[in-house]
Design a protein around this motif. Structure first.
Motif, PDB file in Angstrom:
ATOM      1  N   PHE A 125       0.832  -1.200   0.000  1.00 43.41           N
ATOM      2  CA  PHE A 125       0.000   0.000   0.000  1.00 43.41           C
ATOM      3  C   PHE A 125       0.867   1.251   0.000  1.00 43.41           C
ATOM      4  O   PHE A 125       1.992   1.246   0.484  1.00 43.41           O
ATOM      5  N   GLY A 126       0.286   2.346  -0.511  1.00 45.29           N
ATOM      6  CA  GLY A 126       0.970   3.625  -0.534  1.00 45.29           C
ATOM      7  C   GLY A 126       0.567   4.486   0.640  1.00 45.29           C
ATOM      8  O   GLY A 126       0.475   4.009   1.777  1.00 45.29           O
ATOM      9  N   ASP A 127       0.290   5.761   0.368  1.00 47.22           N
ATOM     10  CA  ASP A 127      -0.050   6.718   1.423  1.00 47.22           C
ATOM     11  C   ASP A 127      -1.400   6.400   2.047  1.00 47.22           C
ATOM     12  O   ASP A 127      -2.321   5.935   1.369  1.00 47.22           O
ATOM     13  N   ALA A 128      -1.524   6.713   3.333  1.00 44.66           N
ATOM     14  CA  ALA A 128      -2.764   6.446   4.064  1.00 44.66           C
ATOM     15  C   ALA A 128      -3.949   7.181   3.457  1.00 44.66           C
ATOM     16  O   ALA A 128      -5.070   6.658   3.442  1.00 44.66           O
ATOM     17  N   GLN A 129      -3.732   8.406   2.971  1.00 47.83           N
ATOM     18  CA  GLN A 129      -4.839   9.194   2.436  1.00 47.83           C
ATOM     19  C   GLN A 129      -5.451   8.582   1.184  1.00 47.83           C
ATOM     20  O   GLN A 129      -6.573   8.926   0.805  1.00 47.83           O
ATOM     21  N   ASN A 130      -4.735   7.646   0.557  1.00 48.58           N
ATOM     22  CA  ASN A 130      -5.242   7.006  -0.658  1.00 48.58           C
ATOM     23  C   ASN A 130      -5.783   5.605  -0.407  1.00 48.58           C
ATOM     24  O   ASN A 130      -6.105   4.893  -1.364  1.00 48.58           O
ATOM     25  N   ILE A 131      -5.872   5.210   0.863  1.00 47.16           N
ATOM     26  CA  ILE A 131      -6.361   3.865   1.196  1.00 47.16           C
ATOM     27  C   ILE A 131      -7.810   3.952   1.658  1.00 47.16           C
ATOM     28  O   ILE A 131      -8.136   4.688   2.590  1.00 47.16           O
ATOM     29  N   SER A 132      -8.673   3.223   0.989  1.00 46.66           N
ATOM     30  CA  SER A 132     -10.100   3.172   1.344  1.00 46.66           C
ATOM     31  C   SER A 132     -10.374   1.887   2.128  1.00 46.66           C
ATOM     32  O   SER A 132      -9.955   0.798   1.704  1.00 46.66           O
ATOM     33  N   ILE A 133     -11.079   2.020   3.252  1.00 49.54           N
ATOM     34  CA  ILE A 133     -11.348   0.885   4.138  1.00 49.54           C
ATOM     35  C   ILE A 133     -12.835   0.536   4.092  1.00 49.54           C
ATOM     36  O   ILE A 133     -13.696   1.403   4.239  1.00 49.54           O
ATOM     37  N   THR A 134     -13.126  -0.745   3.880  1.00 54.45           N
ATOM     38  CA  THR A 134     -14.494  -1.256   3.935  1.00 54.45           C
ATOM     39  C   THR A 134     -14.551  -2.369   4.976  1.00 54.45           C
ATOM     40  O   THR A 134     -13.776  -3.333   4.894  1.00 54.45           O
ATOM     41  N   PHE A 135     -15.451  -2.230   5.945  1.00 55.14           N
ATOM     42  CA  PHE A 135     -15.573  -3.235   6.998  1.00 55.14           C
ATOM     43  C   PHE A 135     -16.572  -4.315   6.590  1.00 55.14           C
ATOM     44  O   PHE A 135     -17.549  -4.044   5.886  1.00 55.14           O
ATOM     45  N   ASP A 136     -16.327  -5.536   7.063  1.00 55.18           N
ATOM     46  CA  ASP A 136     -17.268  -6.629   6.800  1.00 55.18           C
ATOM     47  C   ASP A 136     -18.597  -6.394   7.510  1.00 55.18           C
ATOM     48  O   ASP A 136     -19.651  -6.785   7.003  1.00 55.18           O
ATOM     49  N   ARG A 137     -18.545  -5.775   8.676  1.00 53.53           N
ATOM     50  CA  ARG A 137     -19.758  -5.469   9.442  1.00 53.53           C
ATOM     51  C   ARG A 137     -19.767  -3.983   9.792  1.00 53.53           C
ATOM     52  O   ARG A 137     -18.718  -3.355   9.859  1.00 53.53           O
ATOM     53  N   ASP A 138     -20.962  -3.476  10.023  1.00 49.01           N
ATOM     54  CA  ASP A 138     -21.068  -2.076  10.410  1.00 49.01           C
ATOM     55  C   ASP A 138     -20.319  -1.837  11.720  1.00 49.01           C
ATOM     56  O   ASP A 138     -20.452  -2.614  12.675  1.00 49.01           O
ATOM     57  N   VAL A 139     -19.548  -0.783  11.755  1.00 52.32           N
ATOM     58  CA  VAL A 139     -18.819  -0.405  12.971  1.00 52.32           C
ATOM     59  C   VAL A 139     -19.550   0.773  13.597  1.00 52.32           C
ATOM     60  O   VAL A 139     -19.581   1.869  13.024  1.00 52.32           O
ATOM     61  N   ARG A 140     -20.147   0.532  14.746  1.00 54.82           N
ATOM     62  CA  ARG A 140     -20.877   1.595  15.429  1.00 54.82           C
ATOM     63  C   ARG A 140     -19.932   2.445  16.266  1.00 54.82           C
ATOM     64  O   ARG A 140     -18.907   1.969  16.740  1.00 54.82           O
ATOM     65  N   MET A 141     -20.320   3.694  16.426  1.00 55.84           N
ATOM     66  CA  MET A 141     -19.533   4.575  17.283  1.00 55.84           C
ATOM     67  C   MET A 141     -19.516   4.026  18.708  1.00 55.84           C
ATOM     68  O   MET A 141     -20.536   3.555  19.219  1.00 55.84           O
ATOM     69  N   PHE A 142     -18.351   4.068  19.337  1.00 53.49           N
ATOM     70  CA  PHE A 142     -18.258   3.666  20.747  1.00 53.49           C
ATOM     71  C   PHE A 142     -17.583   4.778  21.535  1.00 53.49           C
ATOM     72  O   PHE A 142     -16.929   5.662  20.961  1.00 53.49           O
ATOM     73  N   HIS A 143     -17.791   4.733  22.845  1.00 53.67           N
ATOM     74  CA  HIS A 143     -17.308   5.802  23.712  1.00 53.67           C
ATOM     75  C   HIS A 143     -16.304   5.255  24.714  1.00 53.67           C
ATOM     76  O   HIS A 143     -16.487   4.157  25.262  1.00 53.67           O
ATOM     77  N   VAL A 144     -15.266   6.052  24.945  1.00 52.46           N
ATOM     78  CA  VAL A 144     -14.299   5.728  25.984  1.00 52.46           C
ATOM     79  C   VAL A 144     -14.188   6.942  26.894  1.00 52.46           C
ATOM     80  O   VAL A 144     -14.813   7.984  26.654  1.00 52.46           O
TER      81      VAL A 144
END
Length: 339
Positions: A125-144
C-alpha cells in the motif's frame, strides 16, 4: 444640617453592611444545578449542588453510561441529600436535573483512518490518504473515557497484499472502557487513485472536450497503470465507442484524425526559394504528425507525406523521393501556369 447628613451616612453604611451580610449568606446557600457534567462513573453531591461544603465528595448516584445523558427528579435528589444535613437547598423551581457523562467518541471513520495509517507503506500500500477501508460489518460509534486521549495502538495485524483483506486488533492505553470492548476489525483495504472518467458516451473517433471529463477516485487495481489525467485526455480521440463513467486509459486514446482515408488533400513542399502545392488523395488516414501515403492526382504518383493539419500534408525535403516529387510538382505547377 451636618448632623442630619452624618446620621444619613451612618444609616446607609449600616444598610450596606446588612446587604453585604445578606449577599454572603445567599452565596453560602446550597443551590441545585440544572445541568451537570461528570467524567467518572459516579455522581457526587458536589456535582449536583453548589456550596455543598464537606459533603461535596460524597457519591450519591451512578452516572449514565459514557457519552449518555440522564435526568434525575429533584425530589429524588433532595431525598438522597437529606442524610448529609443538606435540607435548605435552593432548587430554583427545577423539577429535574440533567446529568451528562463526558466521553471521547470513536467513530467508524476514526477506526478506518487508523487502519489506513497502520497499512500505509506496508503490504504493497501507498499513502494512508489514498487507502479506502471497507468493513465486513457495520462499525458503530463507541465511547471511551474523556481523558483517554491516546491513539489506538495496533496489537495485532494481518493483511493480504493480493486481496487487500485485513484483520486488525487495537488497544487504547489508559482506557478501562476500551478493555471491555472487542477492538477487532475485519474488512478490505483498497488503494485509490484519481482518474479521468467520461461524463457522457462518445462515438468512435470522437474528440474529448473538457466538459466530457471529470475526476473520480477509483481503486488502483481497477484503474491500472494506463489511467490518464484530464489534461492528458482532453484533445485526444477515443479508439472505440466509450460509455459514460468509463475510465480513460492511454491505450484507448489516439490523436484525432486530421486526414481521412480517400480524402482530397493539399500536398505541399517548402524548400529554400521553392513553395509548391498540388492536390492529392490520401491513401490512408492520419493524425497530425503521422506519415501517410498520398496519391498525386495530377501525376498519378504516390508519395509519403506528413500530416500537418486538416486536409493538409507536406513532403519532407530530406526524403529520397524529393527529386521526383519536386519534378512532379514543378511540372504540375508549370502546366497550370500555361493554362
Amino acid at each position: 444640617m451636618i448632623r442630619i447628613t452624618a446620621t444619613a451616612f451612618a444609616l446607609l453604611l449600616a444598610l450596606g453592611h446588612e446587604a453585604a451580610a445578606g449577599a454572603a449568606a445567599d452565596a453560602r446557600i446550597p443551590r441545585l444545578r440544572e445541568l451537570v457534567t461528570v467524567t467518572s462513573d459516579i455522581v457526587c453531591i458536589g456535582d449536583l449542588i453548589d456550596n455543598a461544603g464537606k459533603a461535596a465528595d460524597v457519591p450519591v448516584f451512578r452516572a449514565p453510561d459514557l457519552g449518555q445523558t440522564g435526568a434525575v427528579l429533584v425530589q429524588r435528589v433532595t431525598d438522597a441529600l437529606r442524610p448529609y444535613d443538606l435540607t435548605d437547598i435552593d432548587t430554583g423551581g427545577l423539577s429535574e436535573v440533567v446529568v451528562t457523562r463526558l466521553s471521547r467518541p470513536i467513530s467508524s471513520k476514526d477506526v478506518a483512518d487508523r487502519i489506513a495509517q497502520a497499512l500505509a507503506g506496508q503490504y504493497g500500500f501507498g499513502d494512508a490518504q489514498n487507502i479506502s477501508i471497507t468493513f465486513d460489518r457495520d462499525v458503530r460509534m463507541f465511547h471511551v473515557e474523556a481523558n483517554a486521549t491516546s491513539d489506538l495502538v495496533v496489537s495485532r495485524m494481518n493483511a493480504d497484499p493480493r486481496t487487500g483483506r485485513f484483520d486488525v486488533s487495537f488497544e487504547l492505553p489508559g482506557s478501562a472502557a476500551a478493555r471491555r470492548i472487542a477492538l477487532r476489525f475485519v474488512g478490505t483495504a483498497r488503494e485509490m487513485m484519481e482518474v479521468a472518467t467520461l461524463t457522457r458516451s462518445l462515438r468512435q473517433g470522437e474528440v474529448i472536450k473538457g466538459s466530457d471529463v471529470t475526476i473520480e477516485r477509483k481503486p488502483k487495481t481497477e484503474a491500472g497503470l494506463e489511467a490518464v489525467s484530464p489534461e492528458q485526455a482532453i484533445g485526444m480521440a477515443v479508439k472505440s465507442p466509450s460509455r459514460a463513467g468509463q475510465i480513460l486509459r492511454q491505450s484507448e486514446l489516439v490523436r484525432p484524425l486530421a486526414v481521412q482515408r480517400s480524402e482530397t488533400v493539399t500536398i505541399g513542399l517548402e524548400m529554400p526559394g521553392i513553395m509548391l502545392s498540388v492536390r492529392g488523395k490520401a491513401n490512408e488516414a492520419g493524425a497530425v504528425g503521422d506519415v501517410i501515403s498520398v496519391l498525386n492526382i495530377q501525376s498519378n504518383r504516390t508519395v509519403q507525406a506528413t500530416v500537418t493539419g486538416p486536409g493538409r500534408v507536406t513532403v519532407a525535403p530530406s526524403t529520397p523521393l524529393v527529386a521526383t516529387v519536386v519534378s512532379s510538382l514543378a511540372n504540375d505547377q508549370s502546366a497550370r501556369n500555361t493554362q
